[in-house]
Design a protein around this motif. Sequence first.
Motif, PDB file in Angstrom:
ATOM      1  N   MET A  23       0.790  -1.264   0.103  1.00 49.80           N
ATOM      2  CA  MET A  23       0.015   0.050  -0.031  1.00 49.80           C
ATOM      3  C   MET A  23       1.055   1.323   0.005  1.00 49.80           C
ATOM      4  O   MET A  23       1.946   1.073   0.606  1.00 49.80           O
ATOM      5  CB  MET A  23      -0.926  -0.038   1.462  1.00 49.80           C
ATOM      6  N   GLU A  24       0.392   2.350  -0.786  1.00 50.23           N
ATOM      7  CA  GLU A  24       1.186   3.449  -0.749  1.00 50.23           C
ATOM      8  C   GLU A  24       1.383   4.087   0.840  1.00 50.23           C
ATOM      9  O   GLU A  24       0.451   4.015   1.634  1.00 50.23           O
ATOM     10  CB  GLU A  24       0.415   4.669  -1.585  1.00 50.23           C
ATOM     11  N   ILE A  25       2.347   4.754   1.065  1.00 50.90           N
ATOM     12  CA  ILE A  25       2.721   5.209   2.254  1.00 50.90           C
ATOM     13  C   ILE A  25       1.579   6.370   2.724  1.00 50.90           C
ATOM     14  O   ILE A  25       1.207   6.378   3.826  1.00 50.90           O
ATOM     15  CB  ILE A  25       3.868   5.971   2.360  1.00 50.90           C
ATOM     16  N   GLU A  26       0.877   6.986   1.763  1.00 47.88           N
ATOM     17  CA  GLU A  26       0.045   7.849   2.135  1.00 47.88           C
ATOM     18  C   GLU A  26      -1.238   7.486   2.700  1.00 47.88           C
ATOM     19  O   GLU A  26      -2.076   7.950   3.235  1.00 47.88           O
ATOM     20  CB  GLU A  26      -0.530   8.794   0.801  1.00 47.88           C
ATOM     21  N   ASP A  27      -1.483   6.108   2.384  1.00 48.09           N
ATOM     22  CA  ASP A  27      -2.629   5.151   2.605  1.00 48.09           C
ATOM     23  C   ASP A  27      -2.484   4.502   4.006  1.00 48.09           C
ATOM     24  O   ASP A  27      -3.676   3.965   4.535  1.00 48.09           O
ATOM     25  CB  ASP A  27      -3.071   4.335   1.503  1.00 48.09           C
ATOM     26  N   ASP A  28      -1.127   4.361   4.663  1.00 48.85           N
ATOM     27  CA  ASP A  28      -0.945   3.844   6.018  1.00 48.85           C
ATOM     28  C   ASP A  28      -2.087   4.367   6.953  1.00 48.85           C
ATOM     29  O   ASP A  28      -2.233   5.717   7.077  1.00 48.85           O
ATOM     30  CB  ASP A  28       0.224   4.049   6.181  1.00 48.85           C
ATOM     31  N   GLY A  29      -2.700   3.632   7.472  1.00 50.87           N
ATOM     32  CA  GLY A  29      -3.642   3.793   8.596  1.00 50.87           C
ATOM     33  C   GLY A  29      -5.067   4.375   8.106  1.00 50.87           C
ATOM     34  O   GLY A  29      -5.999   4.792   9.071  1.00 50.87           O
ATOM     35  N   PHE A  30      -5.240   4.382   6.892  1.00 47.98           N
ATOM     36  CA  PHE A  30      -6.645   4.488   6.213  1.00 47.98           C
ATOM     37  C   PHE A  30      -7.534   3.354   6.166  1.00 47.98           C
ATOM     38  O   PHE A  30      -7.126   2.642   5.292  1.00 47.98           O
ATOM     39  CB  PHE A  30      -6.436   5.294   5.086  1.00 47.98           C
ATOM     40  N   GLU A  31      -8.328   3.227   7.155  1.00 46.99           N
ATOM     41  CA  GLU A  31      -8.952   2.008   7.200  1.00 46.99           C
ATOM     42  C   GLU A  31     -10.444   1.982   6.765  1.00 46.99           C
ATOM     43  O   GLU A  31     -10.930   3.047   6.564  1.00 46.99           O
ATOM     44  CB  GLU A  31      -8.869   1.415   8.755  1.00 46.99           C
ATOM     45  N   PRO A  32     -11.057   0.914   6.537  1.00 49.08           N
ATOM     46  CA  PRO A  32     -12.427   0.846   6.045  1.00 49.08           C
ATOM     47  C   PRO A  32     -13.303   1.288   7.089  1.00 49.08           C
ATOM     48  O   PRO A  32     -13.190   0.926   8.327  1.00 49.08           O
ATOM     49  CB  PRO A  32     -12.617  -0.306   5.724  1.00 49.08           C
ATOM     50  N   PRO A  33     -14.392   2.011   6.984  1.00 49.88           N
ATOM     51  CA  PRO A  33     -15.442   2.457   7.912  1.00 49.88           C
ATOM     52  C   PRO A  33     -15.865   1.128   8.327  1.00 49.88           C
ATOM     53  O   PRO A  33     -16.331   0.234   7.773  1.00 49.88           O
ATOM     54  CB  PRO A  33     -16.416   3.381   7.140  1.00 49.88           C
ATOM     55  N   TRP A  59      -9.769   9.850   1.909  1.00 47.82           N
ATOM     56  CA  TRP A  59      -8.664   9.611   1.038  1.00 47.82           C
ATOM     57  C   TRP A  59      -8.020  10.973   0.449  1.00 47.82           C
ATOM     58  O   TRP A  59      -8.874  11.671  -0.101  1.00 47.82           O
ATOM     59  CB  TRP A  59      -9.144   8.833  -0.037  1.00 47.82           C
ATOM     60  N   LEU A  60      -6.669  10.893   0.553  1.00 42.07           N
ATOM     61  CA  LEU A  60      -5.979  12.050  -0.267  1.00 42.07           C
ATOM     62  C   LEU A  60      -5.758  11.775  -1.551  1.00 42.07           C
ATOM     63  O   LEU A  60      -4.533  11.414  -1.920  1.00 42.07           O
ATOM     64  CB  LEU A  60      -5.026  12.312   0.800  1.00 42.07           C
ATOM     65  N   GLU A  61      -6.524  12.084  -2.305  1.00 44.37           N
ATOM     66  CA  GLU A  61      -6.111  11.836  -3.920  1.00 44.37           C
ATOM     67  C   GLU A  61      -7.143  12.748  -4.643  1.00 44.37           C
ATOM     68  O   GLU A  61      -8.135  13.438  -4.400  1.00 44.37           O
ATOM     69  CB  GLU A  61      -6.502  10.517  -4.448  1.00 44.37           C
ATOM     70  N   ASP A  62      -6.926  12.876  -6.166  1.00 40.52           N
ATOM     71  CA  ASP A  62      -7.667  13.793  -6.997  1.00 40.52           C
ATOM     72  C   ASP A  62      -9.159  12.994  -7.175  1.00 40.52           C
ATOM     73  O   ASP A  62      -8.901  11.698  -7.325  1.00 40.52           O
ATOM     74  CB  ASP A  62      -6.890  13.708  -8.295  1.00 40.52           C
ATOM     75  N   PRO A  63     -10.123  13.811  -7.079  1.00 43.90           N
ATOM     76  CA  PRO A  63     -11.309  13.212  -6.970  1.00 43.90           C
ATOM     77  C   PRO A  63     -11.766  12.800  -8.374  1.00 43.90           C
ATOM     78  O   PRO A  63     -12.914  12.098  -8.417  1.00 43.90           O
ATOM     79  CB  PRO A  63     -12.246  14.156  -6.216  1.00 43.90           C
ATOM     80  N   SER A  64     -11.383  13.233  -9.495  1.00 45.36           N
ATOM     81  CA  SER A  64     -11.732  12.926 -10.594  1.00 45.36           C
ATOM     82  C   SER A  64     -11.455  11.640 -11.306  1.00 45.36           C
ATOM     83  O   SER A  64     -10.198  11.541 -11.626  1.00 45.36           O
ATOM     84  CB  SER A  64     -11.527  14.191 -11.636  1.00 45.36           C
ATOM     85  N   ASN A 118      -6.367   0.523  -6.449  1.00 46.90           N
ATOM     86  CA  ASN A 118      -6.667  -1.083  -6.348  1.00 46.90           C
ATOM     87  C   ASN A 118      -5.996  -1.330  -5.291  1.00 46.90           C
ATOM     88  O   ASN A 118      -6.503  -2.579  -4.472  1.00 46.90           O
ATOM     89  CB  ASN A 118      -6.128  -1.630  -7.715  1.00 46.90           C
ATOM     90  N   GLN A 119      -4.688  -0.997  -5.081  1.00 51.47           N
ATOM     91  CA  GLN A 119      -4.138  -1.472  -3.420  1.00 51.47           C
ATOM     92  C   GLN A 119      -4.849  -1.073  -2.472  1.00 51.47           C
ATOM     93  O   GLN A 119      -4.940  -1.853  -1.602  1.00 51.47           O
ATOM     94  CB  GLN A 119      -2.784  -0.749  -3.445  1.00 51.47           C
ATOM     95  N   LEU A 120      -5.509   0.027  -2.422  1.00 48.13           N
ATOM     96  CA  LEU A 120      -6.307   0.443  -1.191  1.00 48.13           C
ATOM     97  C   LEU A 120      -7.584  -0.370  -1.137  1.00 48.13           C
ATOM     98  O   LEU A 120      -7.985  -0.975  -0.195  1.00 48.13           O
ATOM     99  CB  LEU A 120      -6.829   1.964  -1.434  1.00 48.13           C
ATOM    100  N   LEU A 121      -8.211  -1.012  -2.324  1.00 42.68           N
ATOM    101  CA  LEU A 121      -9.418  -1.729  -2.111  1.00 42.68           C
ATOM    102  C   LEU A 121      -9.102  -3.150  -1.614  1.00 42.68           C
ATOM    103  O   LEU A 121      -9.567  -3.667  -0.937  1.00 42.68           O
ATOM    104  CB  LEU A 121     -10.107  -1.948  -3.576  1.00 42.68           C
TER     105      LEU A 121
END
Length: 256
Positions: free
Chosen positions: A1-11, A195-200, A213-216
């Motif tokens: 997983m990208e380092i920016e997504d570490d700790g971003f858990e599913p609700p 999620w800290l990413e471009d929304p488009s 895909n890694q996040l999912l």
Amino acid sequence: MEIEDDGFEPPAACVQWCQVRSYDLHVLDDGATVDLDWWNSHLRDAKHEIRLQGRNDDGKIVTAGFATVQRNDLRPNTELVVADHDALGLLFLCAAWQSAHRGRRFKRRFPDVFNTQVPDGEDPLRTIKSVLDYCLKTRTLPAIHRDTWSGWPMTPGVGVSLIAAFMWAAGVSEAGSRAQLIDQFGVSTLIHEGWLEDPSVSSFTLRRYHRYNQLLNAWATTAQTRPELIEMWLVKRWNARLLEAHHGTRAMPTLF
């Protein structure tokens, strides 16, 4: 997983919703009502040797009118496509399912997959066919020069969401597992959840899609479920938020 997504858990609601649902029933049986006459007339007008079919309420194949296409029908050698080029036929079936799905953010649009930049006498479909054939044969995307702005191979008339649907149907590997659908509603939910990413979605580079895909897959591992169900919850959650905004009622996807 990208380092920016570490700790971003599913609700918690996502985990609960996914854990009580079946991949076969809720993902593979997810159907859309497709207007076969509209699609086949456009295919004829564009001179494609492709005809789409669907199923009636009894599951029998029909060739005209409104018919059901299930997600399980989006696969190589599907019986719902009669075509001189199997991969291109599958792409159009994916487009028909995607645009007809009432829960997803797509309008019915006929993809113009002809490459107008080819010399006279060459097949204007060669570019799209070569990419789709490569996906089916190798279960990967063709390698291209990564100094392009997007990283995606050239697929005339095909945006990120449609090529992702085709990749899922073809079983293409992405981020270490099967490529997943990407819908603007689903990405909007991710952004809303933090999620800290471009929304488009339309501007997603291949690298950004890889991160998605890694996040999912990471969320699916946490929830002990399949990434397809995670993606489905994300889309349904945004639809529920829209319903809540329009009608002033709480509309979170419920457990049933």
